[in-house]
Structure formats: structure tokens, C-alpha cells
Design a protein around this motif. Sequence first.
Motif, mmCIF file in Angstrom:
data_model
loop_
_atom_site.group_PDB
_atom_site.id
_atom_site.type_symbol
_atom_site.label_atom_id
_atom_site.label_comp_id
_atom_site.label_asym_id
_atom_site.label_seq_id
_atom_site.Cartn_x
_atom_site.Cartn_y
_atom_site.Cartn_z
ATOM 1 N N ASN A 72 0.974 -1.120 -0.039
ATOM 2 C CA ASN A 72 0.035 0.076 0.122
ATOM 3 C C ASN A 72 0.934 1.191 -0.016
ATOM 4 O O ASN A 72 1.178 1.784 1.184
ATOM 5 N N ARG A 75 -0.558 4.460 1.556
ATOM 6 C CA ARG A 75 -0.552 4.699 2.701
ATOM 7 C C ARG A 75 1.036 4.824 3.256
ATOM 8 O O ARG A 75 1.369 5.528 4.256
ATOM 9 N N THR A 132 -6.416 -7.093 11.683
ATOM 10 C CA THR A 132 -6.310 -6.576 10.441
ATOM 11 C C THR A 132 -5.060 -5.559 10.136
ATOM 12 O O THR A 132 -4.910 -5.384 9.152
ATOM 13 N N ASP A 133 -4.177 -5.628 11.315
ATOM 14 C CA ASP A 133 -3.123 -4.932 11.074
ATOM 15 C C ASP A 133 -1.928 -5.570 12.113
ATOM 16 O O ASP A 133 -2.279 -6.014 13.411
ATOM 17 N N ARG A 153 5.257 -4.258 8.547
ATOM 18 C CA ARG A 153 4.030 -3.981 8.875
ATOM 19 C C ARG A 153 3.024 -4.167 7.800
ATOM 20 O O ARG A 153 3.177 -3.833 6.488
ATOM 21 N N HIS A 155 -1.445 -4.333 6.662
ATOM 22 C CA HIS A 155 -2.946 -4.342 6.995
ATOM 23 C C HIS A 155 -3.475 -4.839 6.030
ATOM 24 O O HIS A 155 -3.226 -5.211 4.683
ATOM 25 N N LYS A 156 -4.729 -5.222 6.273
ATOM 26 C CA LYS A 156 -5.650 -6.148 5.496
ATOM 27 C C LYS A 156 -6.502 -4.995 4.725
ATOM 28 O O LYS A 156 -7.375 -4.479 5.371
ATOM 29 N N TRP A 161 -3.669 -8.793 2.089
ATOM 30 C CA TRP A 161 -2.817 -8.331 2.858
ATOM 31 C C TRP A 161 -1.887 -7.218 2.088
ATOM 32 O O TRP A 161 -1.229 -7.547 0.940
ATOM 33 N N TYR A 164 3.045 -1.767 4.504
ATOM 34 C CA TYR A 164 3.172 -0.293 4.508
ATOM 35 C C TYR A 164 4.423 0.063 5.122
ATOM 36 O O TYR A 164 4.315 1.432 5.237
#
Length: 210
Positions: A72, A75, A132-133, A153, A155-156, A161, A164
Motif C-alpha cells: 500500500n 499509505r 487486520t493490522d 507492517r 494491514h488487510k 494483505w 506499508y
Amino acid sequence: MLARFLSLLAILAATAFGAGASPALESGTPDALIQKVGTEMIERIKADKAIQGGDFQKLSTLVDELVMPHVNFQRMTALAAGRWWRQATPEQQKQLMDEFRIMLLRTYSGALASVEDQSIRMKPMRAAADATDVIVRSEIVQPRGEPIQLDYRLHKVDSAWKIYDVNVLGVWLVETYRTQFGQEAARNGVDGLIKSLADKNRQFDPNKKS
């Protein structure tokens, strides 16, 4: 501290998405994602003489194909830019993402091209089943020297997944760049930050136009 961090990131870049022999992981878990993407990344680099010879365009294409779908990056850039991201226009945000990506690739492309015998040892996941993280923890195993801490790290996002942030020896990449970006933006605003990143990228590519 920054110089040491960047030198460690060179090792990270060579193995960040690489995995050595590890027990089979459950498909769809974040640690399985790191292992799967890493194995293919390492194999592709080792098999491509052009990348090993420093072909930046081929490396960029490979990263876009194998790695970026699992990152991501919006992010990551937003966290690195901090409050300045929220003040940026959509066009400025796009420029920040573009220049940040190029800077990371160009900074660590040499290390990526020199992948040899490093491998990653995955550590047991410590997260709730419905988390979820999460943080995926691992160590870089080198032919010589002590293992190096390497964590991610993720996150979903819907059912996927996404990476980020990355941690080397207790220092998170986003935190490090947030300091640099914040100092530059405080002096010269968002446009000044974008220009600073673009100028650094032009140092690698003198033919790049403003």
C-alpha cells in the motif's frame, strides 16, 4: 544514525522480499505472502543478468510486477509525509508517491542487483486470528555476520494483505523518512518537498527534466 540505517537498508533491499528455506505457511496469511513474493523476487533477480548489471528500467518493471501489488504505497507515502500529506492536493500527493518510489528504487537498486546467498528466517506470528493490522517478524541470515532483524507492517485491505512499512534493527522506514520529509516541507512546503525528491532523483539520472 541515518547513514547506518541506509547501509542496513541496502541489505534490506537485497533481501526484503526474499525468503530462504522455511516451514510451509498457511496460504493467505501475511507471513506466507512475504515468503511467496520473496522467493520469486530472488529467483527472478538471480536469473536476470541485465538487472544484475544495473539495468534500472528492468528492475523497476520487476518491482512493479512482483512487489508493488502487495504494497500500500499510498499509505506508506502518506505516513512518511505526515501532516503535509493531508495538506497536499491530489496532484501533489501523486507527485510525492512517484518521486518517493523512484528515490527508494534508485537508492537501493545496487543492493537489489547483488542478491547472493542471503536468506530470511521467518519468526512465529503473534497476532489474533481476526487481526487486520499485523507485524511479520523475520531475520536476515547472512553467510557472514550476525542475523539482522527485519520486520514488516501489513494491514488487510478487503481480503488482501498489504505491506506499508519495514523495520531494520528496530528502525522503521516510515519513521525515518517522516523526519526528513517533515524538515524539508517545514522549510519549503509541499512543493519544496516534491522538488527536493525530484532533485535527488535527477542526481541518479541527469537526463531527467524538471
